[in-house]
Design a protein around this motif. Structure first.
Motif, PDB file in Angstrom:
ATOM      1  N   ILE A  45      65.632 -11.239  11.620  1.00  0.00           N
ATOM      2  CA  ILE A  45      64.906 -10.644  10.498  1.00  0.00           C
ATOM      3  C   ILE A  45      63.739  -9.810  11.013  1.00  0.00           C
ATOM      4  O   ILE A  45      63.480  -8.716  10.511  1.00  0.00           O
ATOM      5  CB  ILE A  45      64.428 -11.736   9.509  1.00  0.00           C
ATOM      6  N   ARG A  46      63.037 -10.312  12.026  1.00  0.00           N
ATOM      7  CA  ARG A  46      61.937  -9.537  12.617  1.00  0.00           C
ATOM      8  C   ARG A  46      62.448  -8.201  13.160  1.00  0.00           C
ATOM      9  O   ARG A  46      61.829  -7.155  12.957  1.00  0.00           O
ATOM     10  CB  ARG A  46      61.288 -10.319  13.766  1.00  0.00           C
ATOM     11  N   THR A  47      63.580  -8.240  13.859  1.00  0.00           N
ATOM     12  CA  THR A  47      64.158  -7.032  14.434  1.00  0.00           C
ATOM     13  C   THR A  47      64.565  -6.048  13.338  1.00  0.00           C
ATOM     14  O   THR A  47      64.269  -4.853  13.424  1.00  0.00           O
ATOM     15  CB  THR A  47      65.384  -7.389  15.303  1.00  0.00           C
ATOM     16  N   ALA A  48      65.230  -6.553  12.310  1.00  0.00           N
ATOM     17  CA  ALA A  48      65.666  -5.691  11.211  1.00  0.00           C
ATOM     18  C   ALA A  48      64.469  -5.090  10.480  1.00  0.00           C
ATOM     19  O   ALA A  48      64.479  -3.903  10.123  1.00  0.00           O
ATOM     20  CB  ALA A  48      66.548  -6.480  10.241  1.00  0.00           C
ATOM     21  N   THR A  49      63.440  -5.882  10.274  1.00  0.00           N
ATOM     22  CA  THR A  49      62.234  -5.384   9.605  1.00  0.00           C
ATOM     23  C   THR A  49      61.575  -4.296  10.441  1.00  0.00           C
ATOM     24  O   THR A  49      61.161  -3.260   9.903  1.00  0.00           O
ATOM     25  CB  THR A  49      61.242  -6.541   9.344  1.00  0.00           C
ATOM     26  N   ALA A  50      61.495  -4.516  11.740  1.00  0.00           N
ATOM     27  CA  ALA A  50      60.886  -3.506  12.622  1.00  0.00           C
ATOM     28  C   ALA A  50      61.681  -2.207  12.574  1.00  0.00           C
ATOM     29  O   ALA A  50      61.096  -1.110  12.503  1.00  0.00           O
ATOM     30  CB  ALA A  50      60.809  -4.032  14.053  1.00  0.00           C
ATOM     31  N   ARG A  51      63.006  -2.296  12.578  1.00  0.00           N
ATOM     32  CA  ARG A  51      63.843  -1.088  12.511  1.00  0.00           C
ATOM     33  C   ARG A  51      63.641  -0.358  11.188  1.00  0.00           C
ATOM     34  O   ARG A  51      63.565   0.870  11.159  1.00  0.00           O
ATOM     35  CB  ARG A  51      65.314  -1.455  12.682  1.00  0.00           C
ATOM     36  N   LEU A  52      63.558  -1.111  10.100  1.00  0.00           N
ATOM     37  CA  LEU A  52      63.341  -0.472   8.797  1.00  0.00           C
ATOM     38  C   LEU A  52      61.962   0.171   8.715  1.00  0.00           C
ATOM     39  O   LEU A  52      61.796   1.230   8.112  1.00  0.00           O
ATOM     40  CB  LEU A  52      63.529  -1.485   7.672  1.00  0.00           C
ATOM     41  N   VAL A  91      68.584  12.821   2.597  1.00  0.00           N
ATOM     42  CA  VAL A  91      68.755  12.027   3.807  1.00  0.00           C
ATOM     43  C   VAL A  91      69.988  11.153   3.666  1.00  0.00           C
ATOM     44  O   VAL A  91      70.412  10.836   2.552  1.00  0.00           O
ATOM     45  CB  VAL A  91      67.515  11.140   4.088  1.00  0.00           C
ATOM     46  N   LEU A  92      70.560  10.759   4.794  1.00  0.00           N
ATOM     47  CA  LEU A  92      71.652   9.792   4.802  1.00  0.00           C
ATOM     48  C   LEU A  92      71.058   8.432   5.124  1.00  0.00           C
ATOM     49  O   LEU A  92      70.351   8.275   6.107  1.00  0.00           O
ATOM     50  CB  LEU A  92      72.710  10.161   5.838  1.00  0.00           C
ATOM     51  N   VAL A  93      71.365   7.455   4.297  1.00  0.00           N
ATOM     52  CA  VAL A  93      70.841   6.107   4.466  1.00  0.00           C
ATOM     53  C   VAL A  93      71.989   5.196   4.879  1.00  0.00           C
ATOM     54  O   VAL A  93      73.022   5.144   4.209  1.00  0.00           O
ATOM     55  CB  VAL A  93      70.194   5.600   3.149  1.00  0.00           C
ATOM     56  N   ASP A  94      71.809   4.496   5.991  1.00  0.00           N
ATOM     57  CA  ASP A  94      72.795   3.534   6.476  1.00  0.00           C
ATOM     58  C   ASP A  94      72.651   2.274   5.645  1.00  0.00           C
ATOM     59  O   ASP A  94      71.650   1.567   5.730  1.00  0.00           O
ATOM     60  CB  ASP A  94      72.538   3.248   7.954  1.00  0.00           C
ATOM     61  N   ILE A  95      73.668   1.976   4.823  1.00  0.00           N
ATOM     62  CA  ILE A  95      73.596   0.791   3.961  1.00  0.00           C
ATOM     63  C   ILE A  95      74.353  -0.386   4.561  1.00  0.00           C
ATOM     64  O   ILE A  95      74.497  -1.426   3.935  1.00  0.00           O
ATOM     65  CB  ILE A  95      74.088   1.086   2.528  1.00  0.00           C
ATOM     66  N   GLY A  96      74.829  -0.228   5.781  1.00  0.00           N
ATOM     67  CA  GLY A  96      75.463  -1.334   6.501  1.00  0.00           C
ATOM     68  C   GLY A  96      76.938  -1.116   6.737  1.00  0.00           C
ATOM     69  O   GLY A  96      77.599  -0.351   6.012  1.00  0.00           O
ATOM     70  N   THR A  97      77.443  -1.782   7.734  1.00  0.00           N
ATOM     71  CA  THR A  97      78.845  -1.757   8.160  1.00  0.00           C
ATOM     72  C   THR A  97      79.423  -0.349   8.244  1.00  0.00           C
ATOM     73  O   THR A  97      80.573  -0.108   7.890  1.00  0.00           O
ATOM     74  CB  THR A  97      79.743  -2.644   7.254  1.00  0.00           C
ATOM     75  N   GLY A  98      78.605   0.589   8.707  1.00  0.00           N
ATOM     76  CA  GLY A  98      79.084   1.946   8.929  1.00  0.00           C
ATOM     77  C   GLY A  98      79.135   2.826   7.693  1.00  0.00           C
ATOM     78  O   GLY A  98      79.685   3.923   7.747  1.00  0.00           O
ATOM     79  N   TYR A  99      78.582   2.379   6.586  1.00  0.00           N
ATOM     80  CA  TYR A  99      78.566   3.186   5.369  1.00  0.00           C
ATOM     81  C   TYR A  99      77.216   3.868   5.210  1.00  0.00           C
ATOM     82  O   TYR A  99      76.175   3.253   5.384  1.00  0.00           O
ATOM     83  CB  TYR A  99      78.850   2.321   4.132  1.00  0.00           C
ATOM     84  N   TYR A 111      64.319   2.768  -0.763  1.00  0.00           N
ATOM     85  CA  TYR A 111      65.320   1.857  -0.207  1.00  0.00           C
ATOM     86  C   TYR A 111      64.733   1.072   0.974  1.00  0.00           C
ATOM     87  O   TYR A 111      64.869  -0.155   1.039  1.00  0.00           O
ATOM     88  CB  TYR A 111      66.555   2.648   0.242  1.00  0.00           C
ATOM     89  N   CYS A 112      64.077   1.784   1.879  1.00  0.00           N
ATOM     90  CA  CYS A 112      63.471   1.118   3.046  1.00  0.00           C
ATOM     91  C   CYS A 112      62.429   0.093   2.608  1.00  0.00           C
ATOM     92  O   CYS A 112      62.414  -1.036   3.115  1.00  0.00           O
ATOM     93  CB  CYS A 112      62.840   2.144   3.980  1.00  0.00           C
ATOM     94  N   GLU A 113      61.580   0.467   1.685  1.00  0.00           N
ATOM     95  CA  GLU A 113      60.523  -0.449   1.225  1.00  0.00           C
ATOM     96  C   GLU A 113      61.111  -1.693   0.554  1.00  0.00           C
ATOM     97  O   GLU A 113      60.639  -2.809   0.786  1.00  0.00           O
ATOM     98  CB  GLU A 113      59.558   0.271   0.278  1.00  0.00           C
ATOM     99  N   ARG A 114      62.140  -1.497  -0.272  1.00  0.00           N
ATOM    100  CA  ARG A 114      62.763  -2.654  -0.934  1.00  0.00           C
ATOM    101  C   ARG A 114      63.403  -3.588   0.078  1.00  0.00           C
ATOM    102  O   ARG A 114      63.274  -4.815  -0.022  1.00  0.00           O
ATOM    103  CB  ARG A 114      63.801  -2.197  -1.964  1.00  0.00           C
ATOM    104  N   LYS A 115      64.089  -3.015   1.065  1.00  0.00           N
ATOM    105  CA  LYS A 115      64.719  -3.843   2.095  1.00  0.00           C
ATOM    106  C   LYS A 115      63.668  -4.585   2.930  1.00  0.00           C
ATOM    107  O   LYS A 115      63.848  -5.757   3.263  1.00  0.00           O
ATOM    108  CB  LYS A 115      65.604  -2.990   3.011  1.00  0.00           C
TER     109      LYS A 115
END
Length: 155
Positions: A45-52, A91-99, A111-115
């Motif tokens: 979760i820390r890693t994902a948050t940092a990436r976002l 912009v193109l937003v990566d919503i997961g699993t290659g989409y 989207y980034c803020e909500r995630k």
């Protein structure tokens, strides 16, 4: 001794003192395993948050650039190509699993803020669960050591 809640056993404080050595060992081992899994989840979760947060910062920087601006576009972590900014409002937003989904700049930022907020909420909940599991493992360890000392002959 223990009650069942949603398929999980809930162990109450005084119940552990009534358990056998084997049961205490099993409780401690299980709690330790769960704590380690929760720690891994917290790190993810820390890693994902940092990436976002990096993505959110990049969106903010991108929104300030003028159309037609030359820039380096990252293809991988170490490979960049020259490019020109065509439209900074889409912009193109990566919503997961290659989409990927095309969004406006404002929608991308939202989207980034909500995630990020969702991940931080999950992080806080996992911290609480991990703390309880760690306490359970520690209590089981203390009771186990006490019982082992009582069984061993006095020196």
């Amino acid at each position: 001794m223990a009650s069942s809640r949603g398929g999980q056993q809930v162990i109450r404080g005084g119940d552990m003192e009534k358990m056998s050595l084997e049961q205490l060992k099993a409780v401690k081992e299980q709690a330790d395993i769960e704590v380690n899994l929760l720690q891994d989840s917290l790190n993810n979760i820390r890693t994902a948050t940092a990436r976002l947060e990096i993505a959110s910062t990049a969106l903010n920087d991108l929104s300030l650039r003028p159309q037609g601006k030359k820039m380096l576009v990252p293809l991988t972590a170490s490979l960049y190509v020259h490019g020109t900014l065509d439209d900074s409002e889409k912009v193109l937003v990566d919503i997961g699993t290659g989409y990927f989904v095309e969004k406006t700049m404002a929608e991308g930022k939202d989207y980034c803020e909500r995630k990020i907020n969702l991940l931080k909420s999950n992080f806080d909940q996992l911290i609480e669960v991990a703390s309880k599991k760690k306490t359970l493992a520690d209590e089981a360890g203390v009771i186990l050591q006490t019982k082992l000392k009582q069984l061993s002959p006095s020196s």
